[in-house]
Design a protein around this motif. Structure first.
Motif, PDB file in Angstrom:
ATOM      1  N   SER A  53       1.443  -1.127   0.025  1.00  0.00           N
ATOM      2  CA  SER A  53      -0.002  -0.357   0.095  1.00  0.00           C
ATOM      3  C   SER A  53       0.434   1.504   0.016  1.00  0.00           C
ATOM      4  CB  SER A  53      -0.665   0.147   1.252  1.00  0.00           C
ATOM      5  OG  SER A  53       0.157  -0.193   2.895  1.00  0.00           O
ATOM      6  N   ALA A  54       2.368   1.192   0.096  1.00  0.00           N
ATOM      7  CA  ALA A  54       3.102   2.381   0.016  1.00  0.00           C
ATOM      8  C   ALA A  54       4.060   2.494  -1.013  1.00  0.00           C
ATOM      9  CB  ALA A  54       4.060   1.945   1.392  1.00  0.00           C
ATOM     10  N   LEU A  55       4.002   1.736  -1.803  1.00  0.00           N
ATOM     11  CA  LEU A  55       4.925   1.832  -2.934  1.00  0.00           C
ATOM     12  C   LEU A  55       3.909   1.773  -3.947  1.00  0.00           C
ATOM     13  CD1 LEU A  55       7.791  -1.225  -2.984  1.00  0.00           C
ATOM     14  CD2 LEU A  55       8.201   0.904  -2.748  1.00  0.00           C
ATOM     15  N   PRO A  56       4.559   3.138  -4.663  1.00  0.00           N
ATOM     16  CA  PRO A  56       6.079   3.451  -4.830  1.00  0.00           C
ATOM     17  C   PRO A  56       6.616   4.931  -4.023  1.00  0.00           C
ATOM     18  CG  PRO A  56       5.013   4.214  -7.073  1.00  0.00           C
ATOM     19  CD  PRO A  56       4.106   3.939  -5.991  1.00  0.00           C
ATOM     20  N   GLY A  57       5.436   5.381  -3.278  1.00  0.00           N
ATOM     21  CA  GLY A  57       5.515   6.259  -2.277  1.00  0.00           C
ATOM     22  C   GLY A  57       6.428   6.651  -1.436  1.00  0.00           C
ATOM     23  N   PRO A  58       6.575   7.149  -0.449  1.00  0.00           N
ATOM     24  CA  PRO A  58       7.371   7.560   0.949  1.00  0.00           C
ATOM     25  C   PRO A  58       6.722   6.381   1.089  1.00  0.00           C
ATOM     26  CG  PRO A  58       5.916   9.862   0.693  1.00  0.00           C
ATOM     27  CD  PRO A  58       5.696   8.868  -0.264  1.00  0.00           C
ATOM     28  N   PRO A  59       8.081   5.905   2.371  1.00  0.00           N
ATOM     29  CA  PRO A  59       8.025   3.973   3.267  1.00  0.00           C
ATOM     30  C   PRO A  59       7.040   4.694   4.467  1.00  0.00           C
ATOM     31  CG  PRO A  59      10.199   4.785   3.306  1.00  0.00           C
ATOM     32  CD  PRO A  59       9.557   5.318   2.625  1.00  0.00           C
ATOM     33  N   PRO A  60       6.043   4.233   4.749  1.00  0.00           N
ATOM     34  CA  PRO A  60       5.460   4.635   6.458  1.00  0.00           C
ATOM     35  C   PRO A  60       6.349   4.349   7.531  1.00  0.00           C
ATOM     36  CG  PRO A  60       4.270   2.882   5.564  1.00  0.00           C
ATOM     37  CD  PRO A  60       5.439   3.457   4.076  1.00  0.00           C
ATOM     38  N   ALA A  61       5.600   5.502   8.127  1.00  0.00           N
ATOM     39  CA  ALA A  61       6.391   5.260   9.490  1.00  0.00           C
ATOM     40  C   ALA A  61       6.395   3.814  10.077  1.00  0.00           C
ATOM     41  CB  ALA A  61       5.962   5.960  10.342  1.00  0.00           C
ATOM     42  N   THR A  62       5.274   3.238   9.741  1.00  0.00           N
ATOM     43  CA  THR A  62       4.471   1.857  10.373  1.00  0.00           C
ATOM     44  C   THR A  62       5.438   1.199  10.032  1.00  0.00           C
ATOM     45  OG1 THR A  62       2.684   2.757  11.085  1.00  0.00           O
ATOM     46  CG2 THR A  62       3.310   0.545  10.877  1.00  0.00           C
ATOM     47  N   LEU A  63       6.138   0.634   8.767  1.00  0.00           N
ATOM     48  CA  LEU A  63       7.224  -0.038   8.093  1.00  0.00           C
ATOM     49  C   LEU A  63       8.208  -0.473   8.768  1.00  0.00           C
ATOM     50  CD1 LEU A  63       7.404  -2.194   6.170  1.00  0.00           C
ATOM     51  CD2 LEU A  63       7.277  -0.251   4.000  1.00  0.00           C
ATOM     52  N   ARG A  64       8.191   1.075   8.470  1.00  0.00           N
ATOM     53  CA  ARG A  64       9.565   1.186   8.644  1.00  0.00           C
ATOM     54  C   ARG A  64      10.148   1.311  10.332  1.00  0.00           C
ATOM     55  NH1 ARG A  64      14.187   4.359   7.032  1.00  0.00           N
ATOM     56  NH2 ARG A  64      12.544   5.630   5.991  1.00  0.00           N
ATOM     57  N   THR A  65       8.981   1.121  11.481  1.00  0.00           N
ATOM     58  CA  THR A  65       9.241   1.289  13.074  1.00  0.00           C
ATOM     59  C   THR A  65       9.534  -0.644  12.801  1.00  0.00           C
ATOM     60  OG1 THR A  65       7.943   3.331  13.476  1.00  0.00           O
ATOM     61  CG2 THR A  65       8.001   1.147  15.337  1.00  0.00           C
ATOM     62  N   ASP A  66       8.327  -1.146  12.166  1.00  0.00           N
ATOM     63  CA  ASP A  66       8.104  -2.485  12.312  1.00  0.00           C
ATOM     64  C   ASP A  66       9.378  -2.895  12.098  1.00  0.00           C
ATOM     65  OD1 ASP A  66       5.880  -2.331  12.826  1.00  0.00           O
ATOM     66  OD2 ASP A  66       4.633  -2.773  11.561  1.00  0.00           O
ATOM     67  N   LEU A  67      10.025  -2.602  10.967  1.00  0.00           N
ATOM     68  CA  LEU A  67      11.496  -3.567  10.458  1.00  0.00           C
ATOM     69  C   LEU A  67      12.609  -3.125  11.709  1.00  0.00           C
ATOM     70  CD1 LEU A  67      11.252  -2.451   6.656  1.00  0.00           C
ATOM     71  CD2 LEU A  67      10.750  -4.992   7.467  1.00  0.00           C
ATOM     72  N   MET A  68      12.858  -2.414  11.660  1.00  0.00           N
ATOM     73  CA  MET A  68      13.912  -1.776  12.546  1.00  0.00           C
ATOM     74  C   MET A  68      13.909  -3.107  14.170  1.00  0.00           C
ATOM     75  SD  MET A  68      15.865   0.239  11.336  1.00  0.00           S
ATOM     76  CE  MET A  68      16.989   0.005  12.679  1.00  0.00           C
ATOM     77  N   ARG A  69      12.770  -2.602  14.593  1.00  0.00           N
ATOM     78  CA  ARG A  69      11.814  -3.578  15.473  1.00  0.00           C
ATOM     79  C   ARG A  69      12.192  -5.414  15.426  1.00  0.00           C
ATOM     80  NH1 ARG A  69       6.972  -2.488  18.648  1.00  0.00           N
ATOM     81  NH2 ARG A  69       7.720  -0.884  18.521  1.00  0.00           N
ATOM     82  N   PHE A  70      12.038  -5.422  13.892  1.00  0.00           N
ATOM     83  CA  PHE A  70      12.359  -6.916  14.123  1.00  0.00           C
ATOM     84  C   PHE A  70      14.095  -7.138  14.350  1.00  0.00           C
ATOM     85  CE2 PHE A  70      12.335 -10.042  10.132  1.00  0.00           C
ATOM     86  CZ  PHE A  70      12.237 -11.185  10.680  1.00  0.00           C
ATOM     87  N   GLN A  71      14.333  -6.229  13.301  1.00  0.00           N
ATOM     88  CA  GLN A  71      16.391  -6.609  13.449  1.00  0.00           C
ATOM     89  C   GLN A  71      16.649  -6.409  15.199  1.00  0.00           C
ATOM     90  OE1 GLN A  71      18.527  -3.929  14.315  1.00  0.00           O
ATOM     91  NE2 GLN A  71      20.318  -5.090  13.591  1.00  0.00           N
ATOM     92  N   GLN A  72      16.162  -5.806  15.475  1.00  0.00           N
ATOM     93  CA  GLN A  72      16.710  -5.602  17.667  1.00  0.00           C
ATOM     94  C   GLN A  72      16.563  -6.347  17.848  1.00  0.00           C
ATOM     95  OE1 GLN A  72      15.110  -2.120  18.372  1.00  0.00           O
ATOM     96  NE2 GLN A  72      16.094  -0.489  17.247  1.00  0.00           N
TER      97      GLN A  72
END
Length: 462
Positions: A53-72
């Motif tokens: 639902s986000a591409l090709p626009g700017p990445p939503p904060a929710t997606l970025r937050t989920d990926l960072m938490r997944f990495q941590q």
């Protein structure tokens, strides 16, 4: 034979365990890898759904937050890239598009396919697990989600599974070894019984027989054939001994008659024939002694020995006392060497007769004024009687023939004797489980050793 059979059975069992263990070890690795791969596929598909639902626009904060938490939380780096491969969202540790695994996975995602398993990751490998999922919009691929996971935990779990498998295999091999030994003992039990009876017969007990009531049919047939063979050998030897004994006994009467007629003839011979008459007398006496020795040998070979524990020192002292008058007559000193009782297991009568033959030889061949040394001592596995004289001895090549029937050294042909004395002694000792050995002494004479066992021999099974 038992060791060979055990190794054959153990090798066969080890091959079976190895054939079962290798596929099982592979399945352990594949099980852990499949579980990890399926988890990453589910996680990657979840993030791909969020990115649709986000591409090709700017990445939503929710997606970025989920990926960072997944990495941590899980230590799994990831990225969302567009159709041209440009990163849209990247977490720390992402290797980038230069990684060969990432390039292969992105080509699959841009082709509209989810990642598939790319091969087995073994415990000694340091590969990472790369999984991609396409980001779709209106049926077109507009990007992809990439996750790069460490396989250290999966490989450690697989290695632990292998250790458990190896432990189970080691226990199985140990159990197989015990079973192989038990099976080998069970299979070879009839053969060992046959071997024991064979050893018994080899020691002179021809009345021993193999039990044929049980066991494999082949062994029973072999035992029956073996018993038949031993019976024939025993019968032949018994007939031979009987012939020697009967011949020796039957020849005595004619020989005695010849000697009587010889004495009668001596009274009618003219003067001057005494030397010829004396020569005939000596030959007649020699023939008498040969017949007596043959009869003794036949009786010795019957093997009717009564084996018991005796004091060798007492027996030797008794026999030396009987021969002392001969030693004194020939001016030979008999030296006795022992300290207290010396116990051994032997047939007292047979050992005494054998010792008589040895002492007779020692006194016969020793010169006047010499010493015959008789020593009784214990050994590691029994006891020994050693008789050492100072006679002329024998040549090294003659020692191998001493004890052969009727054999005498060419240098001793004029000495009274039949050549059967040591043969009779060796036979008497063998019947009681002993042995006789002859070596050259340091003073030039012979050392004759009569050895007996320390314990009563085992009861032979017939």
């Amino acid at each position: 034979m038992r060791a060979r059979l055990t190794w054959v059975l153990l090798t066969l069992m080890a091959c079976i365990l190895l054939a079962l263990g290798l596929p099982l070890a592979t399945s352990i690795v594949r099980e852990h890898q499949n579980a990890l791969f399926q988890d990453r596929v589910d996680d990657t598909a979840h993030f791909a759904a969020l990115a649709e639902s986000a591409l090709p626009g700017p990445p939503p904060a929710t997606l970025r937050t989920d990926l960072m938490r997944f990495q941590q939380v899980y230590g799994i780096s990831s990225a969302v890239v567009d159709r041209d491969g440009r990163p849209w969202v990247v977490t720390p540790g992402y290797p980038g598009g230069r990684s060969p695994d990432v390039q292969v996975a992105l080509r699959q995602a841009f082709a509209g396919r989810h990642s598939v398993d790319t091969g087995t990751i073994w415990p000694w490998s340091h590969r990472t697990l790369t999984v991609t999922a396409p980001v779709m919009q209106s049926g077109d691929v507009v990007g992809a989600v990439v996750t790069v996971s460490s396989t250290q935990r999966m490989r450690t779990a697989a290695l632990h599974g292998w250790l458990l498998l190896c432990s189970a295999e080691a226990v199985s091999v140990l159990v197989c070894l015990l079973l192989a030994q038990a099976l080998a003992a069970w299979v070879l039990r009839p053969v060992e019984a046959l071997d024991a009876v064979t050893h018994t017969i080899a020691t002179g007990h021809l009345d021993a027989r193999v039990a044929t009531a049980s066991g494999p049919p082949e062994i029973r047939r072999l035992g029956e054939s073996f018993n038949e063979m031993v019976g024939q050998v025993e019968s032949a030897m018994e007939r031979q001994r009987a012939f020697v004994a009967d011949a020796s006994h039957q020849l005595r009467n004619p020989l005695s008659a010849v000697m009587l007629r010889l004495e009668e003839l001596a009274m009618t011979l003219p003067p001057g024939r005494e030397d010829e008459l004396q020569s005939v007398r000596q030959e007649a006496h020699r023939l008498t002694r040969v017949l007596d020795d043959l009869l003794d040998l036949a009786l010795a070979e019957q093997g009717n020995a009564t084996v018991e524990e005796i004091d060798l020192a007492v027996l030797v002292e008794d026999r030396l006392a009987a021969w002392q008058i001969v030693a004194d007559h020939r001016d030979i000193k008999v030296e006795r060497v022992w300290d207290g009782p010396v116990l051994g297991t032997a047939d007292a009568i047979g050992l005494g007769s054998a010792l008589d033959a040895v002492i007779d030889n020692a006194l016969k061949f020793s010169p006047a004024g010499s010493v015959v040394r008789v020593e009784v001592a214990e050994t590691g596995d029994g006891a020994e009687i050693r008789v050492a004289d100072q006679g002329p001895g024998l040549l090294p090549e003659e020692l191998d023939r001493i004890g052969d029937r009727f054999w005498r050294s060419s240098r001793h042909q004029n000495v009274d004797g039949s050549g059967l004395g040591l043969s009779v002694a060796r036979t008497l000792l063998g019947a009681g489980g002993g042995s006789l050995d002859v070596t050259t002494g340091g003073s030039g004479g012979l050392v004759v050793t009569l050895a007996v066992a320390a314990e009563r021999p085992p009861v032979f099974i017939s």
